[in-house]
Design an enzyme around this catalytic site. Structure first.
Site, PDB file in Angstrom:
ATOM      1  N   THR A  28      -3.724   5.839 -21.632  1.00 29.44           N
ATOM      2  CA  THR A  28      -3.495   4.500 -21.095  1.00 29.44           C
ATOM      3  C   THR A  28      -2.072   4.080 -21.461  1.00 29.44           C
ATOM      4  OG1 THR A  28      -4.484   3.649 -23.111  1.00 29.44           O
ATOM      5  CG2 THR A  28      -5.869   3.632 -21.155  1.00 29.44           C
TER       6      THR A  28
ATOM      7  N   GLU B 196      -0.475   4.808  -0.406  1.00 30.38           N
ATOM      8  CA  GLU B 196      -1.303   6.006  -0.625  1.00 30.38           C
ATOM      9  C   GLU B 196      -0.458   7.262  -0.438  1.00 30.38           C
ATOM     10  OE1 GLU B 196      -4.059   4.237   1.961  1.00 30.38           O
ATOM     11  OE2 GLU B 196      -5.769   4.792   0.704  1.00 30.38           O
TER      12      GLU B 196
ATOM     13  N   TYR C  12       0.850  -1.197   0.000  1.00 26.46           N
ATOM     14  CA  TYR C  12       0.000   0.000   0.000  1.00 26.46           C
ATOM     15  C   TYR C  12       0.875   1.232   0.000  1.00 26.46           C
ATOM     16  CZ  TYR C  12      -5.002  -0.615   0.221  1.00 26.46           C
ATOM     17  OH  TYR C  12      -6.308  -0.826  -0.120  1.00 26.46           O
TER      18      TYR C  12
END
Ligand code: DSN
Length: 421
Positions: A233, A63, A61
């Protein structure tokens, strides 16, 4: 059986633990190896990118942004994200890069959030003329939350009508003008769009998802010097992992970063962020730059050969990686053509053509692209063969004929192997 295959030793563990999923991985690999992949938005990413995607970075993780995370233990993934950012800025000559969006649609949500409020007016290319769902489709958040006014192509040239675009901009005073599409074979005149944006005080947003890989390979002009913001993308011509990215002028850097996190996403997918760094390094090589040019040469050869088979190229040809083909001359609609080609091992998609009299689920056209076949090493002679295979498949309803074409497709793809052990 699994010993020699591309996926490596961990695959043996997977196949023991979960034979159902391991068999999906195997049969999808076989499908990609044996069929012709002509979906304009697909490609075969490198083994290095695949290795990164299947790494332990997936467990982390992170963030926040490098150096400013909300969790500990981010020192290693920070290095990957710094590399991805620096490589993106250097490859595209951009002031700022955000490499965290999970997808192109996610990147676009962040763009709306950075520059507009719900109810604001945005000008974007209409979906039936080649735009994207996130450019204001009524079934998408963009069409539900924003007042999206659509521009399209001229009926005679099938090219963007810049006069209409300017008139609509003056009449509607949009906060933001979006250029970019999913089925537009020509180049966009970014200088003209910039002038229109300046005239009405709009943010210039380019959704470059389809063609950014050609820009990376210096095969077509870049929108970066003109646009306030460029979203895209990373898995189409660019040949990276599935994901999104945003480039912006320095003045918009903070707004974009805030819109991505915490505005739109939580933790970034760090294996994908690292995969984007790997792909961007590949894009900076002379091999990739040749590849990008070859993609266009192949698309033009395929387009010309399909015209030789009695089909019509929308806008008279292509300057990019894709061709939009009006197949009404064959007497078959896009849906049937897509199905017949599928039975023959040719993977492409039905596509509306501008001013299409058919519904979007039927269509009068097909879209073909050359990113994947070019990665395989195919060239102009193969494009001519492929055009003939497509034409024969479209015109045949006989399952035996389609099976025969499929054998020819397999013979062709076996000469251009991908992901061999
Ligand atoms: N689904 C992509 C395409 O095929 O063009 C656009 O997002």
């Amino acid at each position: 059986m699994t010993k020699d295959i591309f996926y490596g030793p961990d695959f043996e563990l997977l196949s023991k633990q979960d034979p159902e999923i391991s068999s999906v991985l195997l049969s999808e690999l076989k499908r990609q190896q044996t069929n012709l992949q002509l979906i304009a938005s697909e490609n075969f990413t490198s083994r290095a990118v695949l290795a990164t995607l299947g790494s332990t970075l997936s467990n982390k993780y992170a963030e926040g942004y490098p150096g400013k995370r909300y969790y500990g233990g981010c020192e290693e993934v920070d290095k990957a994200e710094y590399l991805a950012i620096e490589r993106a800025k250097s490859l595209f000559g951009a002031d700022h890069a955000n490499v965290q969006p999970h997808s192109g649609a996610s990147a676009n949500i962040a763009v709306y959030q950075a520059f507009t409020k719900p109810g604001d007016t945005v000008l974007a290319m209409s979906l039936p003329h080649g735009g994207h769902l996130t450019h204001g489709s009524p079934v998408n958040f963009s069409g539900k939350w924003f007042n999206v006014v659509s521009y399209g192509v001229r009926q005679d040239t099938e090219l963007i009508d810049y006069d209409e675009l300017r008139d609509l901009a003056i009449a509607n005073k949009p906060k933001m003008i979006c250029s970019g599409a999913t089925a537009y074979p020509s180049l966009v005149d970014f200088e003209k769009v910039r002038a229109i944006c300046d005239e009405v005080g709009a943010i210039m947003w380019v959704d470059a998802a389809h063609f950014i890989g050609l820009v990376a390979g210096k095969a077509i002009p870049s929108p970066v010097p003109y646009a306030d913001v460029v979203s895209f993308t990373t898995h189409k011509v660019l040949r990276g992992p599935r994901g999104g990215m945003i480039l912006a002028k320095e003045a918009h850097a903070a707004a974009i970063d805030k819109a991505v996190f915490p505005g739109m996403q939580g933790g970034p997918i760090m294996s994908a962020v690292a995969g984007k760094a790997v792909a961007l390094k590949e894009c900076a090589t002379p091999e990739y730059q040749k590849y990008a040019k070859d993609v266009i040469v192949n698309a033009q050869a395929l387009c010309t050969a399909l015209e030789g088979e009695g089909m019509r190229a929308v806008s008279g040809g292509t300057q990019t990686h894709l061709a939009l083909i009006d197949i009404r001359g064959t007497g078959v609609n896009g849906k049937v053509a897509d199905e017949r080609c599928g039975h023959a091992g040719i993977v492409l998609n039905k596509n509306s053509i501008p001013f299409d009299p058919e519904k979007p689920g039927i269509t009068s056209g097909i879209r073909v692209g050359t990113p994947a076949t070019t990665t395989q090493g195919m060239g102009v002679p193969e494009m001519q063969t492929i055009a003939s295979l497509i034409s024969r498949a479209i015109r045949s309803e006989d399952p035996a004929v389609l099976a025969g074409i499929k054998s020819e497709v397999h013979a062709l793809t076996s000469k251009f192997p991908i992901y061999n052990a």
